[in-house]
Write a protein that holds these residues in place. Structure first.
Motif, PDB file in Angstrom:
ATOM      1  N   LYS A   2     -36.235  12.771  43.346  1.00 24.55           N
ATOM      2  CA  LYS A   2     -35.814  12.690  41.962  1.00 24.55           C
ATOM      3  C   LYS A   2     -34.322  12.928  41.866  1.00 24.55           C
ATOM      4  O   LYS A   2     -33.722  13.588  42.723  1.00 24.55           O
ATOM      5  CB  LYS A   2     -36.588  13.671  41.078  1.00 24.55           C
ATOM      6  CG  LYS A   2     -36.549  15.116  41.487  1.00 24.55           C
ATOM      7  CD  LYS A   2     -37.501  15.918  40.586  1.00 24.55           C
ATOM      8  CE  LYS A   2     -37.673  17.345  41.051  1.00 24.55           C
ATOM      9  NZ  LYS A   2     -38.672  18.071  40.235  1.00 24.55           N
ATOM     10  N   ALA A   3     -33.751  12.372  40.798  1.00 27.15           N
ATOM     11  CA  ALA A   3     -32.317  12.497  40.552  1.00 27.15           C
ATOM     12  C   ALA A   3     -32.110  12.712  39.068  1.00 27.15           C
ATOM     13  O   ALA A   3     -32.746  12.062  38.239  1.00 27.15           O
ATOM     14  CB  ALA A   3     -31.589  11.237  41.025  1.00 27.15           C
ATOM     15  N   GLY A   4     -31.227  13.645  38.750  1.00 26.21           N
ATOM     16  CA  GLY A   4     -30.969  13.950  37.349  1.00 26.21           C
ATOM     17  C   GLY A   4     -30.835  15.437  37.142  1.00 26.21           C
ATOM     18  O   GLY A   4     -30.267  16.147  37.980  1.00 26.21           O
ATOM     19  N   LEU A   5     -31.381  15.884  36.046  1.00 28.75           N
ATOM     20  CA  LEU A   5     -31.333  17.301  35.689  1.00 28.75           C
ATOM     21  C   LEU A   5     -32.759  17.841  35.772  1.00 28.75           C
ATOM     22  O   LEU A   5     -33.651  17.345  35.076  1.00 28.75           O
ATOM     23  CB  LEU A   5     -30.772  17.419  34.272  1.00 28.75           C
ATOM     24  CG  LEU A   5     -30.464  18.786  33.677  1.00 28.75           C
ATOM     25  CD1 LEU A   5     -29.448  18.636  32.550  1.00 28.75           C
ATOM     26  CD2 LEU A   5     -31.724  19.435  33.128  1.00 28.75           C
ATOM     27  N   VAL A  20     -25.642  22.654  33.382  1.00 31.06           N
ATOM     28  CA  VAL A  20     -25.238  21.257  33.574  1.00 31.06           C
ATOM     29  C   VAL A  20     -24.467  20.746  32.361  1.00 31.06           C
ATOM     30  O   VAL A  20     -24.618  19.602  31.934  1.00 31.06           O
ATOM     31  CB  VAL A  20     -26.433  20.354  33.906  1.00 31.06           C
ATOM     32  CG1 VAL A  20     -25.968  19.064  34.571  1.00 31.06           C
ATOM     33  CG2 VAL A  20     -27.422  21.047  34.835  1.00 31.06           C
ATOM     34  N   SER A  21     -23.647  21.606  31.798  1.00 33.82           N
ATOM     35  CA  SER A  21     -22.793  21.232  30.675  1.00 33.82           C
ATOM     36  C   SER A  21     -21.350  21.261  31.172  1.00 33.82           C
ATOM     37  O   SER A  21     -20.712  22.305  31.204  1.00 33.82           O
ATOM     38  CB  SER A  21     -22.989  22.223  29.517  1.00 33.82           C
ATOM     39  OG  SER A  21     -22.096  21.925  28.460  1.00 33.82           O
ATOM     40  N   LYS A  22     -20.854  20.083  31.579  1.00 37.68           N
ATOM     41  CA  LYS A  22     -19.544  19.991  32.230  1.00 37.68           C
ATOM     42  C   LYS A  22     -19.426  21.056  33.311  1.00 37.68           C
ATOM     43  O   LYS A  22     -18.435  21.791  33.400  1.00 37.68           O
ATOM     44  CB  LYS A  22     -18.419  20.120  31.204  1.00 37.68           C
ATOM     45  CG  LYS A  22     -18.385  18.974  30.188  1.00 37.68           C
ATOM     46  CD  LYS A  22     -17.173  19.049  29.290  1.00 37.68           C
ATOM     47  CE  LYS A  22     -17.119  17.848  28.349  1.00 37.68           C
ATOM     48  NZ  LYS A  22     -15.952  17.876  27.442  1.00 37.68           N
ATOM     49  N   ALA A  23     -20.481  21.152  34.107  1.00 36.40           N
ATOM     50  CA  ALA A  23     -20.586  22.197  35.124  1.00 36.40           C
ATOM     51  C   ALA A  23     -19.551  22.003  36.224  1.00 36.40           C
ATOM     52  O   ALA A  23     -19.385  20.890  36.744  1.00 36.40           O
ATOM     53  CB  ALA A  23     -21.987  22.201  35.715  1.00 36.40           C
ATOM     54  N   GLN A  24     -18.850  23.082  36.574  1.00 44.54           N
ATOM     55  CA  GLN A  24     -17.928  23.021  37.701  1.00 44.54           C
ATOM     56  C   GLN A  24     -18.723  22.703  38.972  1.00 44.54           C
ATOM     57  O   GLN A  24     -19.797  23.277  39.192  1.00 44.54           O
ATOM     58  CB  GLN A  24     -17.208  24.353  37.866  1.00 44.54           C
ATOM     59  CG  GLN A  24     -16.359  24.755  36.669  1.00 44.54           C
ATOM     60  CD  GLN A  24     -15.710  26.105  36.894  1.00 44.54           C
ATOM     61  OE1 GLN A  24     -14.833  26.253  37.739  1.00 44.54           O
ATOM     62  NE2 GLN A  24     -16.146  27.098  36.132  1.00 44.54           N
ATOM     63  N   ALA A  25     -18.148  21.840  39.800  1.00 43.82           N
ATOM     64  CA  ALA A  25     -18.887  21.396  40.988  1.00 43.82           C
ATOM     65  C   ALA A  25     -18.037  21.478  42.245  1.00 43.82           C
ATOM     66  O   ALA A  25     -18.176  20.676  43.165  1.00 43.82           O
ATOM     67  CB  ALA A  25     -19.404  19.979  40.779  1.00 43.82           C
ATOM     68  N   THR A  54     -35.130  30.720  32.928  1.00 43.02           N
ATOM     69  CA  THR A  54     -35.372  29.347  33.369  1.00 43.02           C
ATOM     70  C   THR A  54     -34.049  28.770  33.895  1.00 43.02           C
ATOM     71  O   THR A  54     -33.022  28.852  33.234  1.00 43.02           O
ATOM     72  CB  THR A  54     -35.891  28.485  32.212  1.00 43.02           C
ATOM     73  OG1 THR A  54     -37.060  29.090  31.657  1.00 43.02           O
ATOM     74  CG2 THR A  54     -36.234  27.078  32.692  1.00 43.02           C
ATOM     75  N   TRP A  55     -34.105  28.143  35.051  1.00 44.48           N
ATOM     76  CA  TRP A  55     -32.900  27.733  35.772  1.00 44.48           C
ATOM     77  C   TRP A  55     -33.011  26.256  36.111  1.00 44.48           C
ATOM     78  O   TRP A  55     -33.961  25.826  36.761  1.00 44.48           O
ATOM     79  CB  TRP A  55     -32.796  28.581  37.049  1.00 44.48           C
ATOM     80  CG  TRP A  55     -31.582  28.336  37.876  1.00 44.48           C
ATOM     81  CD1 TRP A  55     -30.434  27.682  37.515  1.00 44.48           C
ATOM     82  CD2 TRP A  55     -31.399  28.754  39.226  1.00 44.48           C
ATOM     83  NE1 TRP A  55     -29.539  27.679  38.547  1.00 44.48           N
ATOM     84  CE2 TRP A  55     -30.099  28.332  39.617  1.00 44.48           C
ATOM     85  CE3 TRP A  55     -32.192  29.443  40.141  1.00 44.48           C
ATOM     86  CZ2 TRP A  55     -29.592  28.567  40.894  1.00 44.48           C
ATOM     87  CZ3 TRP A  55     -31.682  29.691  41.409  1.00 44.48           C
ATOM     88  CH2 TRP A  55     -30.393  29.261  41.775  1.00 44.48           C
ATOM     89  N   TRP A  56     -32.052  25.485  35.633  1.00 48.38           N
ATOM     90  CA  TRP A  56     -32.031  24.058  35.939  1.00 48.38           C
ATOM     91  C   TRP A  56     -30.634  23.656  36.382  1.00 48.38           C
ATOM     92  O   TRP A  56     -29.643  24.282  35.994  1.00 48.38           O
ATOM     93  CB  TRP A  56     -32.479  23.228  34.739  1.00 48.38           C
ATOM     94  CG  TRP A  56     -31.635  23.364  33.516  1.00 48.38           C
ATOM     95  CD1 TRP A  56     -30.599  22.575  33.113  1.00 48.38           C
ATOM     96  CD2 TRP A  56     -31.759  24.359  32.481  1.00 48.38           C
ATOM     97  NE1 TRP A  56     -30.071  22.997  31.925  1.00 48.38           N
ATOM     98  CE2 TRP A  56     -30.760  24.095  31.507  1.00 48.38           C
ATOM     99  CE3 TRP A  56     -32.619  25.443  32.273  1.00 48.38           C
ATOM    100  CZ2 TRP A  56     -30.590  24.867  30.361  1.00 48.38           C
ATOM    101  CZ3 TRP A  56     -32.443  26.215  31.128  1.00 48.38           C
ATOM    102  CH2 TRP A  56     -31.455  25.927  30.199  1.00 48.38           C
ATOM    103  N   GLU A  57     -30.568  22.628  37.190  1.00 46.07           N
ATOM    104  CA  GLU A  57     -29.298  22.111  37.700  1.00 46.07           C
ATOM    105  C   GLU A  57     -29.370  20.598  37.764  1.00 46.07           C
ATOM    106  O   GLU A  57     -30.453  20.006  37.652  1.00 46.07           O
ATOM    107  CB  GLU A  57     -28.994  22.674  39.102  1.00 46.07           C
ATOM    108  CG  GLU A  57     -28.850  24.186  39.177  1.00 46.07           C
ATOM    109  CD  GLU A  57     -27.546  24.709  38.570  1.00 46.07           C
ATOM    110  OE1 GLU A  57     -26.720  23.876  38.121  1.00 46.07           O
ATOM    111  OE2 GLU A  57     -27.354  25.930  38.522  1.00 46.07           O
ATOM    112  N   GLY A  58     -28.226  19.981  37.977  1.00 49.15           N
ATOM    113  CA  GLY A  58     -28.168  18.537  38.149  1.00 49.15           C
ATOM    114  C   GLY A  58     -27.958  18.173  39.604  1.00 49.15           C
ATOM    115  O   GLY A  58     -27.218  18.856  40.319  1.00 49.15           O
ATOM    116  N   GLY A  59     -28.615  17.112  40.062  1.00 51.32           N
ATOM    117  CA  GLY A  59     -28.449  16.698  41.454  1.00 51.32           C
ATOM    118  C   GLY A  59     -29.596  15.825  41.914  1.00 51.32           C
ATOM    119  O   GLY A  59     -30.192  15.077  41.130  1.00 51.32           O
ATOM    120  N   ILE A  60     -29.891  15.920  43.196  1.00 53.67           N
ATOM    121  CA  ILE A  60     -30.980  15.133  43.781  1.00 53.67           C
ATOM    122  C   ILE A  60     -31.933  16.061  44.528  1.00 53.67           C
ATOM    123  O   ILE A  60     -31.530  17.150  44.981  1.00 53.67           O
ATOM    124  CB  ILE A  60     -30.447  14.057  44.752  1.00 53.67           C
ATOM    125  CG1 ILE A  60     -29.610  14.699  45.861  1.00 53.67           C
ATOM    126  CG2 ILE A  60     -29.645  13.010  44.003  1.00 53.67           C
ATOM    127  CD1 ILE A  60     -29.173  13.722  46.946  1.00 53.67           C
TER     128      ILE A  60
END
Length: 395
Positions: free
Chosen positions: A153-156, A234-239, A189-195
């Motif tokens: 999966k890809a996204g948030l 995942v709101s303009k999250a520093q990466a 609850t913890w969510w992030e963006g990625g794959i």
């Protein structure tokens, strides 16, 4: 002689006439039969046309239903009443009603192997400047099955860690509020963006791996290096520094779930200037075992964080655990007790641990509708007690 010929001729004419009359009667009968058969055929033809129309209408309905079923809507929500007294500072008493969460799910099946899923949440009823609540996109991802063994999966998406982070609909857990260990340590609850990739190695044995955005903790202030406040959502999250997560889950034995998660992030500060690099490792493991109406859940989680700044605050180590036995008396009623310990400054020499005990009941009006009540007391660096009431649902 002449007389005989006349009689014979008369007889022949009579016989012919009778045969003709007989043939005429038979023709009429045949015509009637043919007319009846034609009428039957016409009736059958009409019935066939009606049947065809019904079949076409049914097919249209099926096609229409199939289209609708490809997109699904669900959700959950929960209203809480908290009556908690702070025995150290009465100004911190918590006596309030709160529609804590209102969540809508929207999913869509593009085909048998590719799908979309999303979760939009309103917390504390009202969001906006000066308001208590938030509107949050907690899930929005595309998932694809490469085959029966591999899916990605890809996204948030929700991070694969802990018990409650991925499954937190109110009818699915005991207690009005979620447990404080996963809230403050994991942090659910913890969510992030990625794959992410899921591997079903064998029936009951699965592996998850993910490369995602990571935490970004503050380096100053009262919440410096606090894990929970490091969520970027995942709101303009520093990466500058990504997170790498792996999980193994074992469910091959009926009633048993064992899982362990590890995550590494090269710098929790996202390369903040003027401070040490705070590389961090999260380790978490849990067990769930159910037999008949009895279930026990237990979880342990810890963070190890590098850097002199985190060490000076005692936040280079943050950990917690809980155990929760419960008994489901019948389909409607269940009892539970939960003991929690957690410490976001476990690296300090001071006594900074918090303990919390909850005991209570769940009453399921329907398998997807639950009323909850529990008594709560906190110890360690806190001293509170009181009770919580709640109602929750999912669909």
């Amino acid at each position: 002689m002449m007389m005989k010929k006349t009689l014979l001729a008369t007889a022949l004419v009579g016989l012919f006439a009778s045969q003709t009359a007989f043939a005429s009667d038979e023709t009429q009968e045949l015509r009637k039969v043919i007319e009846q058969q034609q009428k039957v055929l016409k009736d059958l033809e009409k019935r066939l046309q009606v049947t065809e129309q019904r079949v076409e209408q049914t097919a249209d309905v099926v096609d229409s239903s199939s289209t609708k079923s490809a997109t699904t809507i669900g959700g959950y929500g929960e209203l809480h009443y908290n009556n908690i007294s702070d025995n150290q500072d009465s100004s911190k008493d918590k006596k309030e009603f709160d529609f804590h969460r209102f969540v809508l799910f929207v999913g869509h099946e593009f085909n048998d192997s590719t799908r979309f899923f999303s979760e939009l949440e309103v917390e504390h009823s009202i969001s906006g400047e000066g308001q208590n609540g938030e509107v949050e996109l907690e899930q929005a991802y595309i998932e694809h099955d490469f085959n029966h063994m591999f899916s990605g999966k890809a996204g948030l998406f929700l991070m694969p860690v802990g018990i409650i982070n991925e499954t937190h609909e109110p009818p699915a857990f005991y207690g009005v509020e979620r447990n404080p260990v996963e809230k403050n340590i994991i942090p659910a609850t913890w969510w992030e963006g990625g794959i992410a990739l899921n591997v079903k190695a064998t029936p009951g044995l699965a592996f998850d791996g993910a490369i995602t955005s990571g935490l970004a903790v503050d380096t100053t202030g009262s919440k410096a290096y606090n894990i929970r406040t490091g969520r970027q959502k995942v709101s303009k999250a520093q990466a500058d520094n990504l997170a790498y997560t792996a999980r193994v889950k074992y469910t091959a034995i009926p009633g048993l779930e064992l899982a362990a998660t590890a995550q590494y992030q090269s710098d929790l500060t996202q390369s903040a200037t003027g401070v040490d690099t705070a590389s961090a490792v999260l380790l978490s493991t849990h067990v769930i075992y159910s037999i008949k109406g009895f279930t026990v859940k237990a979880l342990y989680a810890q963070w190890d964080i590098d850097g002199i700044e985190a060490e000076n605050l005692g936040r280079d180590e943050q950990n917690g655990w809980y155990i929760e036995p419960s008994y489901r008396i019948n389909d409607s009623l269940g009892l539970f007790a939960r003991y929690n310990e957690y410490d976001n400054e476990a690296g300090s020499h001071a006594d900074t641990e918090v303990t919390q005990t909850n005991v209570g009941i769940n009453y399921w009006l329907h398998e997807n509708v639950v009323f909850k009540a529990d008594y709560e007391t906190q110890g360690g660096t806190k001293d509170t007690d009181g009770f919580n009431l709640g109602v929750g649902y999912q669909f």
